[in-house]
Design an enzyme around this catalytic site. Structure first.
Site, PDB file in Angstrom:
ATOM      1  CE  LYS A 151      63.940  53.939  57.816  1.00 16.36           C
ATOM      2  NZ  LYS A 151      62.938  52.889  58.090  1.00 16.36           N
ATOM      3  CD  GLU A 226      73.744  54.665  71.287  1.00 13.66           C
ATOM      4  OE1 GLU A 226      74.317  53.586  71.538  1.00 13.66           O
ATOM      5  OE2 GLU A 226      73.950  55.708  71.921  1.00 13.66           O
ATOM      6  CB  CYS A 260      71.806  46.939  71.194  1.00 14.20           C
ATOM      7  SG  CYS A 260      70.953  48.314  71.927  1.00 14.20           S
ATOM      8  CD  GLU A 349      73.283  42.923  68.099  1.00 17.37           C
ATOM      9  OE1 GLU A 349      73.305  43.415  66.958  1.00 17.37           O
ATOM     10  OE2 GLU A 349      73.100  43.606  69.126  1.00 17.37           O
TER      11      GLU A 349
HETATM   12  P1  TAP Z   1      68.917  47.621  60.252  1.00 15.60           P
HETATM   13  O1  TAP Z   1      68.825  47.194  58.823  1.00 15.60           O
HETATM   14  O2  TAP Z   1      70.182  48.228  60.719  1.00 15.60           O
HETATM   15  O3  TAP Z   1      67.676  48.630  60.469  1.00 15.60           O
HETATM   16  C1  TAP Z   1      67.633  49.673  61.406  1.00 15.60           C
HETATM   17  C2  TAP Z   1      66.969  50.902  60.799  1.00 15.60           C
HETATM   18  O4  TAP Z   1      67.767  51.375  59.699  1.00 15.60           O
HETATM   19  C3  TAP Z   1      65.598  50.634  60.176  1.00 15.60           C
HETATM   20  O5  TAP Z   1      64.772  51.768  60.322  1.00 15.60           O
HETATM   21  C4  TAP Z   1      65.940  50.406  58.717  1.00 15.60           C
HETATM   22  O6  TAP Z   1      64.850  50.605  57.854  1.00 15.60           O
HETATM   23  C5  TAP Z   1      67.014  51.449  58.521  1.00 15.60           C
HETATM   24  N1  TAP Z   1      67.877  51.217  57.352  1.00 15.60           N
HETATM   25  C6  TAP Z   1      68.165  50.043  56.741  1.00 15.60           C
HETATM   26  N2  TAP Z   1      69.004  50.254  55.693  1.00 15.60           N
HETATM   27  C7  TAP Z   1      69.246  51.581  55.656  1.00 15.60           C
HETATM   28  C8  TAP Z   1      70.033  52.412  54.812  1.00 15.60           C
HETATM   29  N3  TAP Z   1      70.746  51.915  53.792  1.00 15.60           N
HETATM   30  N4  TAP Z   1      70.052  53.745  55.048  1.00 15.60           N
HETATM   31  C9  TAP Z   1      69.369  54.273  56.060  1.00 15.60           C
HETATM   32  N5  TAP Z   1      68.587  53.538  56.893  1.00 15.60           N
HETATM   33  C10 TAP Z   1      68.537  52.207  56.691  1.00 15.60           C
HETATM   34  O7  TAP Z   1      68.590  46.436  61.190  1.00 15.60           O
HETATM   35  P2  TAP Z   1      67.600  45.205  60.894  1.00 15.60           P
HETATM   36  O8  TAP Z   1      67.799  44.655  59.498  1.00 15.60           O
HETATM   37  O9  TAP Z   1      66.249  45.655  61.212  1.00 15.60           O
HETATM   38  O10 TAP Z   1      68.123  44.131  61.916  1.00 15.60           O
HETATM   39  C11 TAP Z   1      69.251  43.339  61.554  1.00 15.60           C
HETATM   40  C12 TAP Z   1      70.138  43.087  62.746  1.00 15.60           C
HETATM   41  O11 TAP Z   1      70.613  44.341  63.239  1.00 15.60           O
HETATM   42  C13 TAP Z   1      69.442  42.467  63.950  1.00 15.60           C
HETATM   43  O12 TAP Z   1      69.334  41.092  63.827  1.00 15.60           O
HETATM   44  C14 TAP Z   1      70.332  42.917  65.073  1.00 15.60           C
HETATM   45  O13 TAP Z   1      71.451  42.091  65.163  1.00 15.60           O
HETATM   46  C15 TAP Z   1      70.767  44.288  64.638  1.00 15.60           C
HETATM   47  N6  TAP Z   1      69.946  45.369  65.263  1.00 15.60           N
HETATM   48  C16 TAP Z   1      70.504  46.077  66.242  1.00 15.60           C
HETATM   49  C17 TAP Z   1      69.754  47.060  66.846  1.00 15.60           C
HETATM   50  C18 TAP Z   1      70.372  47.872  67.914  1.00 15.60           C
HETATM   51  S1  TAP Z   1      69.449  48.578  69.009  1.00 15.60           S
HETATM   52  N7  TAP Z   1      71.639  48.064  67.980  1.00 15.60           N
HETATM   53  C19 TAP Z   1      68.445  47.328  66.473  1.00 15.60           C
HETATM   54  C20 TAP Z   1      67.902  46.577  65.424  1.00 15.60           C
HETATM   55  C21 TAP Z   1      68.673  45.602  64.826  1.00 15.60           C
HETATM   56  P3  TAP Z   1      63.948  49.328  57.373  1.00 15.60           P
HETATM   57  O14 TAP Z   1      63.018  49.042  58.468  1.00 15.60           O
HETATM   58  O15 TAP Z   1      63.273  49.812  56.165  1.00 15.60           O
HETATM   59  O16 TAP Z   1      64.907  48.199  57.101  1.00 15.60           O
END
Ligand code: TAP
Length: 448
Positions: A151, A226, A260, A349
């Site tokens: 996904k 991760e 990250c 972060e």
């Molecule tokens: P997340 O909400 O954690 O999204 C990451 C992935 O998880 C996306 O594919 C998301 O889908 C999915 N997801 C969200 N809620 C879920 C659930 N309840 N069950 C299963 N999968 C789920 O991150 P974000 O909102 O995009 O970013 C928010 C913050 O997270 C950023 O500002 C940053 O600080 C951090 N972040 C960290 C990383 C790494 S590499 N560590 C990467 C991205 C973000 P959707 O696209 O549909 O939400």
């Protein structure tokens, strides 16, 4: 999902999101494909992965251009990312014939082990590095004989969808590798609750990672996480200050800080603090922020307007900032904050081009400040004293460290975090353990 180019805000396409029923159907097909995929002879599985790598190689430019438009990545980064998928597929194409078990001496018979695949693996990928993070999961998972449902993040599904087409073209049987654009709360959550998904490989925020971990407990589902980082870049007075200052901006502003591993806490020994800042300022102002499709661009836009607002909310009274292009696009300038350790930007972060700088007096204080975080993903240490480099690298609680460098990722070395930055290791020889289960067989051998 309506997709926009983050550098122009232009509409670039609509990708429908999977419903719960479609998610269940994709999982069912992946489960059905598992029986025959695990039975494919190791050499043939290896050949299919090598062919997949060749096809990715032939489409590096197309994949890179897709990422520039969909995620605003600079073209040079996006080419690296597509080649990284190729390299990871190539690397793990060496695994199927080498996933050997052991033979352990026991009385009365033979004892041997197998490294067995788990079944359907659910990969949940974020928007910040859509291609590499997909590759880090799918390549070792497939090599070990699992099938994969992936996904992508809602905002960045295009390269993953193209990779799925290339996989089929390479000869992967239907259902072995499926990309399912969908919402985290629906498709992603279903991976967690569906009993036929035997492992979750999640990259994203620590908050969502914790919820997924709790959900997996219900079925004792295998899990790799991760998560986030608040990574220190520690500069000792005896370091090559010119090189440390010239590279520090790229260690945090690469991918506009949406990384990250971004070294977003800059710890500088007090005796060289002013000198270091004087070197850092021109380096920060010199970061070329601009249209991501141009070869010379070093930093592009943020992923969305909402994310830019979030990043901006951390910045109050910057020490200095770089510049951004005029006009549309989700731009935010490279930003340096001075910190006394009490502000949100020091602890949370930011996931944007913001670095906080703070002085320390001695090695003990540097280590204490570096470890004063719930995270532990990566860290850099700059010193010319080799003994100190080893001491500090061992004392800083991070999974991925670099000395006189900021490099965190090589496809053949392990990557991952300690503390709340994650669980398990990706890449290198360690990743395969996360996609296999050791099974032990004792066979009685009768006396003649
Ligand atoms: P997340 O909400 O954690 O999204 C990451 C992935 O998880 C996306 O594919 C998301 O889908 C999915 N997801 C969200 N809620 C879920 C659930 N309840 N069950 C299963 N999968 C789920 O991150 P974000 O909102 O995009 O970013 C928010 C913050 O997270 C950023 O500002 C940053 O600080 C951090 N972040 C960290 C990383 C790494 S590499 N560590 C990467 C991205 C973000 P959707 O696209 O549909 O939400």
């Amino acid at each position: 999902m309506r997709l926009v180019d983050p550098s122009t805000e232009d509409f670039i396409g609509d990708v429908p999101l999977a419903s719960l029923a479609e998610t269940d159907e994709a999982i069912r097909r992946a489960h059905e494909a598992f029986g025959s995929w695990r039975a494919v002879a190791p050499g043939d599985r290896a050949r299919l992965l090598r062919r997949f790598a060749v096809l990715v190689d032939e489409h590096v430019e197309e994949l890179a251009q897709l990422e520039v438009r969909n995620a605003g990545h600079t073209i040079s980064n996006a080419r690296w990312e597509a080649r990284n998928v190729r390299d990871v597929l190539d690397y793990y194409s060496g695994a199927p014939e080498r996933l050997v078990g052991r033979q352990i001496p026991v009385p009365g018979g033979l004892d041997f082990t197998f490294a067995e695949p788990l079944g359907v693996v659910g990969l949940i990928v974020p928007w910040n590095f859509p291609m590499p993070i997909a590759g880090w999961g799918l390549a070792p998972a497939l090599a070990a004989g699992n099938t994969v449902v992936l996904k992508p993040a809602e905002a960045t599904p295009l390269t993953a969808l193209r990779l799925a087409e290339l996989g089929l073209e390479a000869g992967l049987p239907e259902g072995v590798f499926t990309v399912l654009p969908g919402a985290g709360s629906i498709a992603g959550q279903r991976f967690v609750t569906h009993p036929l998904v035997r492992k979750i490989c999640f990259t994203g925020s620590t908050a969502v990672g914790k919820r997924i971990m709790a959900g997996c407990a219900d079925q004792v589902k295998r899990l790799t996480l991760e998560l986030g980082g608040k990574n220190p870049n520690i500069i000792f007075a005896d370091a090559d200050l010119e090189r440390a200052a010239a590279t520090a901006p790229y260690a945090v502003f690469d991918n506009a800080g949406q990384d990250c591993c971004a070294r977003s806490r800059l710890l500088v020994q007090a005796s060289v603090y002013d000198k270091f800042l004087a070197l850092l300022e021109p380096a920060v102002r010199g970061v070329r922020v601009g249209q991501p499709g141009l070869d010379e661009t070093e930093m592009g836009p943020l992923i969305s307007a909402a994310h830019r607002d979030k990043v901006a909310s951390y910045v109050d009274d910057p020490l200095f900032q770089g510049t951004v292009p005029e006009g549309p696009g989700f731009w935010y300038p490279p930003t340096v904050l001075e910190s006394a350790g009490r502000d949100r930007a020091w602890h949370e972060e930011v996931f944007g081009p913001v670095v906080s700088v703070r002085p320390f007096t001695d090695e003990a204080e540097a280590v204490e400040l570096a470890n004063d975080t719930e995270y532990g993903l990566s860290a850099s240490v700059w010193t010319r004293d080799a003994s100190r480099a080893v001491r500090v690298a061992r004392a800083v609680q991070a999974g991925t460290l670099s000395v006189n460098s900021h490099s965190s990722v090589r496809y053949w070395t392990p990557f991952g975090g300690v503390k709340q930055s994650g669980l398990g290791r990706e890449l290198g020889p360690d990743a395969l353990a996360g996609f296999t289960e050791v099974r032990n067989v004792f066979m009685s051998v009768e006396e003649a």
